[in-house]
Design a protein around this motif. Structure first.
Motif: not given
Ligand SMILES: Cc1ncc(COP(=O)(O)O)c(C=O)c1O
Length: 361
Positions: A95-96, A190, A193, A216, A218-219, A227
């Motif tokens: 998501s970055d 965003d 979480y 995302t 990722s979590k 990614r």
């Molecule tokens: C609030 C928030 N947005 C986005 C991200 C990015 O996550 P990713 O690039 O792993 O999807 C993070 C990662 O810690 C985050 O804390």
């Protein structure tokens, strides 16, 4: 590594000025308990592992070919799980990357974009990178977002929900207030979480033409190493993100990532069970830390933000580190007495609590 001014003369003037994001460390210490980057303590669904293996056994020859630039199979799996049309889904390399494209696609440079003073520390980095003016809106004294502060001139708004690193969430009625007050600006939520107990704004997307929700894998899906991030919005906004993406990198999601993320979205039962476990462990950890004298902000995330009135936070971080436990610390105004602690398994959380109780406090 540092370089001389003579070597740096090759850098563009803009790059010389950049202050890049500093990710939480990924140290290689034995017996380390890593509670610093909000990763999931559980492995991804076994179906994800099977899907990655199947790419190797069934499609190895296909690795010489580029992946699907549109990652259509992945968009379909996300659309099904989120109850939206495929044309309402955008995917990116974490998501970055999705957030970077959002900054480029929607935020007007000459008016300040609004975000809280305490929030995800990548937003100031992207603001500098895309030369966007910013106005940071202070959280209130309870570290909450007051949505009425977002009724002022702006070039776009980005809010993390639940917020990071505070872990506190907003209700959908509050998000709607921001959307209604800014009908001509894009409002980005965003939701990195959100699956750990907050309400998702995805259900508002068809009612608000100015809403972009970013999530995302990722979590909550234990796939930080893969990614894959995504955005959900009405099709006219997704088209702008596709235009930016196709001006930057046509193939951000590789064949392994597409197959694995599809398998994750198809295994809803595993996803729900893991999220429920993390939530249960969080509630237990909050109780245990409160008994030890910590004040813990109300969390709807897979981390907590905690402070101890009798112990300096920087010192606690150092003492935990000496015991092989790493948590995140931000040496910034207002939050430099807090620890951000990722929720581990019950066993890992117990090690943290026991270490604090017997070795540190
Ligand atoms: C609030 C928030 N947005 C986005 C991200 C990015 O996550 P990713 O690039 O792993 O999807 C993070 C990662 O810690 C985050 O804390």
């Amino acid at each position: 590594m540092t370089f001389t001014a003579e070597q740096m003369r090759f850098w563009s003037p803009e790059v010389r000025e950049l202050e890049p994001y500093v990710p939480g460390e990924q140290p290689k210490i034995q017996n380390l308990l890593k509670l610093n980057t909000n990763e999931n303590p559980y492995p991804p669904s076994p179906k994800v592992v099977e899907a990655v293996q199947a790419v190797l056994t069934e499609q190895a020859d296909a690795l010489r070919l580029y992946p699907d630039p549109d990652a259509t199979a992945l968009k379909q799996a996300i659309a099904k799980q989120q109850h939206v049309d495929v044309a309402q889904v955008f995917v990116g390399n974490g998501s970055d990357e999705v957030l970077a494209h959002i900054f480029k696609a929607f935020f007007i440079q000459k008016q300040p974009i609004l975000y809280p003073d305490i929030t995800y520390s990548f937003y100031p980095v992207y603001s500098q990178f895309f030369a966007t003016q910013t106005k940071q809106i202070p959280l209130n004294e309870k570290f909450e977002i007051d949505v009425s502060d977002y009724e002022q001139e702006n070039g776009g708004i980005i809010i993390t929900n639940p917020n990071a690193p505070t872990s506190i969430s907003l209700g959908l009625d509050e998000i709607e207030q921001v959307l209604k007050a800014n009908p001509d600006r894009v409002v980005v939520i965003d939701e990195a979480y959100v699956d750990f107990g907050a309400e998702s704004a995805v259900q508002l997307v068809n009612r608000y033409e100015n809403l972009v929700v970013c999530q995302t894998t990722s979590k909550s899906r234990s796939l930080a190493g893969l990614r894959v991030g995504f955005a959900i919005a009405q099709a006219h906004l997704i088209a702008a993100l596709e235009a930016v993406k196709n001006s930057f990198n046509s193939y951000p999601i590789d064949r392994f990532a597409i197959a694995a993320a599809v398998a994750s979205f198809e295994d809803q039962a595993y996803f729900e069970a893991q999220c429920a476990k993390v939530i249960e462990s969080r509630e237990k950890l909050v109780t245990d830390l409160t008994i030890l004298g910590f004040d813990v902000l109300p969390s709807k995330a897979n981390f907590i933000f905690a402070t101890h009135p009798q112990h300096d936070a920087a010192q606690l971080v150092q003492q935990l580190r000496e015991q092989g436990i790493i948590v995140r610390y931000f040496n910034k105004p207002r939050i430099n007495q807090f620890l951000r602690i990722t929720i581990g398994t019950d066993e890992q959380n117990q090690r943290l609590v026991d270490t604090l109780k017997t070795q540190i406090l």
